[in-house]
Structures are given as structure tokens and as C-alpha cells.
Write a protein that holds these residues in place. Structure first.
Motif, short mmCIF file in Angstrom:
data_model
loop_
_atom_site.label_atom_id
_atom_site.label_comp_id
_atom_site.label_asym_id
_atom_site.label_seq_id
_atom_site.Cartn_x
_atom_site.Cartn_y
_atom_site.Cartn_z
N LEU A 298 0.44 0.44 -0.92
CA LEU A 298 1.82 0.69 -1.35
C LEU A 298 2.80 -0.19 -0.60
N ALA A 299 2.57 -0.41 0.68
CA ALA A 299 3.45 -1.28 1.45
C ALA A 299 3.41 -2.70 0.91
N ALA A 300 2.21 -3.24 0.63
CA ALA A 300 2.09 -4.61 0.13
C ALA A 300 2.73 -4.76 -1.26
N LEU A 301 2.52 -3.79 -2.15
CA LEU A 301 3.10 -3.87 -3.49
C LEU A 301 4.62 -3.76 -3.44
N CYS A 302 5.14 -2.94 -2.55
CA CYS A 302 6.60 -2.82 -2.42
C CYS A 302 7.22 -4.12 -1.94
N VAL A 303 6.58 -4.76 -0.98
CA VAL A 303 7.09 -6.06 -0.50
C VAL A 303 7.06 -7.08 -1.63
N LEU A 304 5.96 -7.12 -2.39
CA LEU A 304 5.86 -8.07 -3.50
C LEU A 304 6.93 -7.80 -4.56
N ALA A 305 7.22 -6.53 -4.79
CA ALA A 305 8.20 -6.18 -5.82
C ALA A 305 9.61 -6.57 -5.44
N PHE A 306 9.93 -6.50 -4.15
CA PHE A 306 11.32 -6.68 -3.74
C PHE A 306 11.58 -7.99 -3.03
N VAL A 307 10.64 -8.93 -3.10
CA VAL A 307 10.92 -10.29 -2.62
C VAL A 307 11.98 -10.89 -3.52
#
Length: 444
Positions: free
Chosen positions: A303-312
Motif C-alpha cells: 500500500l505504501a509503494a502504490l500510494c507513492v506511485l499514485a501521487f508522484v
């Protein structure tokens, strides 16, 4: 091969080398599985020219056929005490032939192309089930010791990740040589499966008198009372949908969102390598804290990795996309390790709870859940791409947005749902103990 050889010897105490050696079979299965997961949908749409929704439908129908075949084989194996090794020996060759045909370009017109592709895909998936389900259920007969089973699960996931690496490196970026590489992978996989059949023993604990009294209804009733098994299936469904969406999306994402198709092939290779490296670490964590705790840790990482990818801000750089997707792959390795480590424990729990030991049928239902999840992921992805206007290997701005958000938002929601189920699941304890505590009330 006409039949499996006799067992090399009886199964007594812990045997970690035997448990680890059994895991080599997952390298063979993942040469098949990772190829269809990572490349087949892309080959159907950008190689054969099928529409995304038609390609997704083929994957969904194949997954259902696969799962139902799993169930049939599992019921038959529990009812008639079939030798798993013998089934694998018989069907490994036909499986290899059908796998090579998946990537064959039929010399036919568009009117019959879909029918041929669908028939070939369904035939492959049914035979895959005939070979893969016995291998999975066989894991309960290699060793009864919890530590061996966790080591076995770790070995299976490690070899499986190495299979993914092999597929990512050997498969070309485009579909021109898919057929030749598929034949090579099929040959390697068949030789490995025959080697495992010859070297690894199989104990059959169920007495013939008990097997003769078995009924499908009684087995299903016993499974219905096994709450740890049911909740494990539900959580696994969620993360399987998430992983399948990500796996199918990578080539589309790099080719059409980041405009670097060759980077997609490199990303899959990196994800495979990182996933393989992560498996021993997840194994150690599961041994120390239990597979349920390692599952929740994997969910937090994903979830942390996907959130970072989403909000770059803006379009993510290729390198950052590779890094973040590799972290998601690390988490997916953790889910798989934890699920397969817990599955034999839930079988033991059901035996203790009901007095009926349901092995192959339980494994077949677990795998049916996974196959439905995989097919549903492909179908939903194909429908989403079609709705976004993707087709013919070209994507406009709307289609690119669908490709990106389908890869990020959908998996994040499913992983969060799986974590919530696992947090409530009655699965506690450590796998280095002689038993794992499973109750019919949720853990705190």
C-alpha cells in the motif's frame, strides 16, 4: 512416461532438504504460469489483434475451466486416493505441447481466430489443472512437520520467482519470437517435473477404508466448518486479483504511459529478481512471527509503494516506476509465501475439528478461488481498457489514464481488503512450533 516410479523411501522425521527440493517443481510451473500472466494478454491484444474485452473474456473462461478442473481432480484424488506423482508424470508432456500452442499464430481469418484461441486456451488450462493441483496437494504428503512446510513454501516461492525471472529475460519485448521461446520453456519445465516425480517421495496417510466412505457432500461440509480455511481463501482472492492486475498492466504501462516498451521487459525482470531475493526474508519472518503477521507486513509495504506511485507529480520517471513496482512485487512474494504456509495448517485444523481430513479437495477449492480471481482480473482489465478506448496497440490520453489508474487504484483497494480479512482471521502462532493455534473465533 507411463507411470511414476516407486517412492524413494518412507517419510519419518523432519527432512528440510527434501522439503526444499520439492519446491523445484514450482520453477517448472512458473515457467508456464508467469508467461501467461505477464505476456499472454499482451500477446492476444498487440500480437494477434484481439480486442481487449475479447482477450479478457478468453482469460476469464480459461480461468474458470482451470478452476473447475482443479475441483474435479481434487474430489477424485480424495475419493480414490490417487497418487499425485503418477498424475504429474502422465500429463506433463501434453501440458508442454499445449503451452507451446498458446503462442502459435493460427493461419486463419478473423472470423475463426477467436474460437481457435479460446479452444487452445481452455485446453491448456484444463491440463494445467490436471498437473498443478496434484503437485500443490502433494505438499501435504512430503512432510508433516510445520517447519518443513514453511521451508517448503519458501522454496516453492523462491523457485517460482526464479521462474518469473527466467521468463522475463527470455521472452522478447515484442511477440515475434514468443512461439520459439515458449517451446524452450515447455521443454525445460517438463524435464524438471519428471525429475521431481522421480526423486521426491509421497506418503498416502488416508486408509482405504476411510476413503471408500468419503462423499463429496461430507468433504464440503467439513470444509464449510473450517473457518481459518475460508478466511484464508477470501484474503487470497483479494491479493490474487491485485497481483494479476499489476502483472498484466506492466507491459501496457511502460509501452503506452511511459512510452518505453523495452523498459517494461526490464521492469518484469527486475521485479522477478527482487521477488526471488525477498522470499527467503519473508520465510525467516514467517518462521519468527508467523505467516499471518508477515502477510500484514506485506500489505503495509504494498500500500505504501502504490500510494507513492499514485501521487508522484506528473508522469513518473521510468526508474522510479521500476523501483516502486519492485517493492510491490516484494509484497506479493510475502502474500504468496504466507498463503501457502498457512494452507496445510488449515487442512490440519479441519482434520482436528471435524475428524475428516480433506486434502486435495481443499487445495482444489483454494486454487479455484485463485483461478477465478486471476480470470476476473483479466476480464475487468480488458473491459476497462475497452471502455477507455484502447485498441490496436494504440492509446490516447483517456486510455493512458485508464491503464495507469487500473494498475494502481484497483490493486490498492484489493490489498487493503485482504489485509482487513487477514487481521480478523483465526490464524495465530509461529511455524517453528509443533502446531499453530487456530480457533473458530477471530484473533485479537
Amino acid at each position: 512416461m507411463q507411470s511414476a516410479p516407486s517412492s524413494p523411501g518412507p517419510i519419518h522425521g523432519p527432512h528440510p532438504l527434501r522439503a526444499i527440493g520439492f519446491g523445484a517443481g514450482d520453477y517448472a510451473f512458473n515457467l508456464f504460469w508467469q508467461t501467461i500472466t505477464l505476456y499472454l494478454l499482451f500477446f492476444y491484444t498487440d500480437g494477434l489483434g484481439l480486442t481487449p474485452n475479447a482477450a479478457g473474456m478468453v482469460m476469464m473462461v480459461g480461468a474458470l475451466a482451470d478452476g473447475l478442473a482443479d475441483l474435479g481432480v481434487g474430489i477424485a484424488a480424495d475419493r480414490w486416493r490417487l497418487r499425485y506423482r503418477r498424475i504429474i508424470a502422465w500429463w506433463a508432456g501434453p501440458l508442454a505441447i499445449l503451452f507451446a500452442l498458446l503462442f502459435h499464430r493460427p493461419a486463419t481469418g478473423p472470423d475463426t481466430l477467436l474460437a481457435i484461441v479460446l479452444a487452445t486456451h481452455v485446453a491448456f488450462r484444463i491440463v494445467y489443472a490436471l498437473v498443478n493441483l496434484p503437485y500443490a496437494a502433494w505438499s501435504t504428503r512430503v512432510s508433516p512437520h510445520p517447519r518443513d512446510r514453511t521451508l517448503m513454501s519458501g522454496a516453492r516461492m523462491t523457485f517460482g520467482a526464479l521462474g518469473a525471472v527466467t521468463v522475463a529475460w527470455l521472452m522478447p519485448a515484442g511477440g515475434d519470437r514468443y512461439g520459439q521461446v515458449a517451446m524452450l520453456l515447455a521443454a525445460i519445465a517438463t524435464l524438471i517435473l519428471w525429475g521431481v516425480v522421480r526423486l521426491i517421495p509421497e506418503a498416502v496417510p488416508t486408509a482405504a477404508s476411510q476413503a471408500s466412505r468419503r462423499t463429496v457432500r461430507r468433504d464440503l461440509q467439513a470444509i464449510g466448518r473450517n473457518r481459518p480455511f475460508l478466511m484464508l481463501c477470501a484474503a487470497t482472492f483479494c491479493v490474487t486479483v491485485a497481483g494479476a492486475i499489476i502483472g498484466h498492466s506492466v507491459l501496457y504501462y511502460f509501452a503506452h504511459v511511459l512510452l518505453d516498451a523495452s523498459a517494461g521487459k526490464r521492469a518484469l525482470a527486475v521485479m522477478g529478481v527482487i521477488g526471488a531475493i525477498a522470499v527467503p526474508l519473508w520465510t525467516l519472518l514467517a518462521l519468527r512471527t508467523g505467516p499471518r503477521a508477515s502477510w500484514l507486513a506485506a500489505a503495509a509495504l504494498a500500500l505504501a509503494a502504490l500510494c507513492v506511485l499514485a501521487f508522484v507529480p506528473g508522469r513518473p520517471a521510468v526508474i522510479w516506476s521500476v523501483v516502486l513496482l519492485a517493492l510491490v512485487q516484494v509484497a506479493l512474494s510475502g502474500f504468496h509465501l504466507a498463503a501457502w504456509a498457512m494452507l496445510p495448517m488449515t487442512v490440519d485444523h479441519g482434520d482436528a475439528l471435524t475428524g475428516v481430513r480433506v486434502e486435495a479437495t481443499a487445495f482444489s477449492l483454494f486454487m479455484l478461488v485463485q483461478k477465478v480471481a486471476l480470470g476476473l482480473a483479466a476480464l475487468l482489465l480488458g473491459l476497462a481498457y475497452a471502455a477507455g478506448g484502447y485498441g490496436g496497440g494504440a492509446a490516447d490520453a483517456a486510455a493512458r489514464a485508464v491503464i495507469f489508474w487500473a494498475m494502481v487504484a484497483g490493486p490498492a483497494a484489493m490489498i487493503a481488503a485482504g489485509a482487513a480479512i487477514m487481521a480478523l482471521a483465526p490464524l495465530r502462532g509461529r511455524t517453528d512450533q509443533t502446531s499453530v493455534n487456530m480457533s473458530d473465533t477471530p484473533s485479537a
